[in-house]
Design an enzyme around this catalytic site. Sequence first.
Site, PDB file in Angstrom:
ATOM      1  N   ARG A 169      29.575  30.108  14.527  1.00 31.47           N
ATOM      2  CA  ARG A 169      30.528  31.170  14.871  1.00 31.47           C
ATOM      3  C   ARG A 169      30.970  31.777  13.555  1.00 31.47           C
ATOM      4  O   ARG A 169      31.517  31.082  12.684  1.00 31.47           O
ATOM      5  CB  ARG A 169      31.730  30.620  15.645  1.00 31.47           C
ATOM      6  CG  ARG A 169      32.853  31.633  15.763  1.00 31.47           C
ATOM      7  CD  ARG A 169      33.958  31.219  16.701  1.00 31.47           C
ATOM      8  NE  ARG A 169      33.551  31.351  18.091  1.00 31.47           N
ATOM      9  CZ  ARG A 169      34.394  31.395  19.112  1.00 31.47           C
ATOM     10  NH1 ARG A 169      35.693  31.335  18.910  1.00 31.47           N
ATOM     11  NH2 ARG A 169      33.947  31.509  20.346  1.00 31.47           N
ATOM     12  N   HIS A 200      28.669  37.960  21.780  1.00 35.98           N
ATOM     13  CA  HIS A 200      29.168  36.649  22.234  1.00 35.98           C
ATOM     14  C   HIS A 200      28.283  36.176  23.406  1.00 35.98           C
ATOM     15  O   HIS A 200      28.735  36.088  24.544  1.00 35.98           O
ATOM     16  CB  HIS A 200      30.640  36.770  22.649  1.00 35.98           C
ATOM     17  CG  HIS A 200      31.344  35.452  22.773  1.00 35.98           C
ATOM     18  ND1 HIS A 200      30.731  34.239  22.474  1.00 35.98           N
ATOM     19  CD2 HIS A 200      32.623  35.142  23.167  1.00 35.98           C
ATOM     20  CE1 HIS A 200      31.607  33.267  22.667  1.00 35.98           C
ATOM     21  NE2 HIS A 200      32.749  33.779  23.096  1.00 35.98           N
ATOM     22  N   GLN A 251      29.116  33.076  25.919  1.00 38.17           N
ATOM     23  CA  GLN A 251      30.178  33.425  26.869  1.00 38.17           C
ATOM     24  C   GLN A 251      29.589  34.099  28.105  1.00 38.17           C
ATOM     25  O   GLN A 251      29.950  33.797  29.248  1.00 38.17           O
ATOM     26  CB  GLN A 251      31.169  34.385  26.182  1.00 38.17           C
ATOM     27  CG  GLN A 251      32.228  34.963  27.106  1.00 38.17           C
ATOM     28  CD  GLN A 251      33.247  33.917  27.524  1.00 38.17           C
ATOM     29  OE1 GLN A 251      33.807  33.231  26.691  1.00 38.17           O
ATOM     30  NE2 GLN A 251      33.495  33.792  28.820  1.00 38.17           N
ATOM     31  N   ASP A 307      39.353  41.519  27.812  1.00 44.34           N
ATOM     32  CA  ASP A 307      39.387  40.630  26.645  1.00 44.34           C
ATOM     33  C   ASP A 307      40.513  41.133  25.740  1.00 44.34           C
ATOM     34  O   ASP A 307      41.059  42.228  25.953  1.00 44.34           O
ATOM     35  CB  ASP A 307      38.012  40.677  25.927  1.00 44.34           C
ATOM     36  CG  ASP A 307      37.934  39.762  24.712  1.00 44.34           C
ATOM     37  OD1 ASP A 307      38.741  38.824  24.603  1.00 44.34           O
ATOM     38  OD2 ASP A 307      37.047  39.993  23.850  1.00 44.34           O
ATOM     39  N   CYS A 363      37.524  36.229  29.298  1.00 42.71           N
ATOM     40  CA  CYS A 363      36.831  35.183  28.527  1.00 42.71           C
ATOM     41  C   CYS A 363      37.809  34.197  27.899  1.00 42.71           C
ATOM     42  O   CYS A 363      37.414  33.102  27.523  1.00 42.71           O
ATOM     43  CB  CYS A 363      35.936  35.827  27.477  1.00 42.71           C
ATOM     44  SG  CYS A 363      36.847  36.875  26.332  1.00 42.71           S
ATOM     45  N   ARG A 407      31.614  27.493  30.790  1.00 44.02           N
ATOM     46  CA  ARG A 407      31.116  27.439  29.404  1.00 44.02           C
ATOM     47  C   ARG A 407      30.412  26.110  29.171  1.00 44.02           C
ATOM     48  O   ARG A 407      29.357  26.052  28.544  1.00 44.02           O
ATOM     49  CB  ARG A 407      32.270  27.588  28.391  1.00 44.02           C
ATOM     50  CG  ARG A 407      33.021  28.905  28.405  1.00 44.02           C
ATOM     51  CD  ARG A 407      32.163  30.099  28.038  1.00 44.02           C
ATOM     52  NE  ARG A 407      31.574  30.059  26.707  1.00 44.02           N
ATOM     53  CZ  ARG A 407      32.214  30.295  25.560  1.00 44.02           C
ATOM     54  NH1 ARG A 407      33.491  30.610  25.571  1.00 44.02           N
ATOM     55  NH2 ARG A 407      31.585  30.256  24.404  1.00 44.02           N
TER      56      ARG A 407
END
Length: 310
Positions: free
Chosen positions: A107, A134, A137, A229, A269, A297
């Site tokens: 990340r 992402h 996700q 988001d 998310c 996830r």
Amino acid sequence: MISLKGRDFISLKDFSKDEIDYILELAFHIKKRHKAGGDNPVLSNRVLAMIFKKASTRTRIAFEVGMYQLGGSSVFLSPHETQIGRGEPIEDTARVLSGYVDAILIRTFDQQEVEDLAKHASVPVINGLTDLYHPTQIVADMMTIIEEKGTLKGINLTYIGDGNNVAHSLLIAGAIMGMNVTIATPECYGVKQEIRELAESLKSNPETILRYVNCPFEGAEDADVLYTDVWASMGQEEEAEGRRTAFSGFQLNEKVLELAKSDAIVMHCLPAYKGQEISADVFEKFADVIFSESENRLHAHKGIMAAVIM
Ligand code: CP
Ligand code: NVA
């Protein structure tokens, strides 16, 4: 027969519809086994290195727990406590880690760093979020939409807020999987033009609609899924105040929800800033969906790891 063994998972754009279907099927299969009480230890003795240059709750824990449940283990690498933070070149880190572990999760900020890591590593590299994408996700999100709506094909998903990494990956997923995606953002915060063009070029079905509007109400009409988001992503902390003003009309709230289909669901998310991008009442009304999205996830990551490592 599809095999993704050895492949990097750094953007959904690198995968065909059949390959994404394969990852989803694997993730659903692993989820079913897990719920039935017995994970198959298919990654026994395998190790995942996890480099995090940004904060994380879900991604870190779901990968770590997922690896453990599949019989393997993980090593968390903070840049501050490794030579990564002292400037060891990414191409050297890639080659060092390839001698120890079976896959690397990263990340970070710049997508190029993930690409460079993947170029020099001889084990699969997984993108755990960059400023651009992402993808892990969105595998969990696709699982959640299939569970809630039965399919991705022809579903109308409207994303309201910032044209960020999550919006980019949703657009790419929509194009490949045949889900209509509307992105509603303030004019100056739209998705990158290059991502619009890329998504358009990735459509598996010419009838899939990818649409961009500057009004949350216009976007919400006829939506099966409303998604939002944060307004300020990690790395944009200094812009947070200005963004709160720019995005003030783009909250996912009851007024927006009223325009969507009567059986529409709301997704996020996480982490959520209630009262900003989503109202507290809409968040709580759809808390079951949102927390099942976050649980997915775990199952999605297990599917991705099993696909590329096994
Ligand atoms: N949604 C998500 O990636 O959460 P984290 O930042 O907590 O990993
Ligand atoms: N767009 C957000 C997603 C967090 C999971 C960020 O990049 O901070």
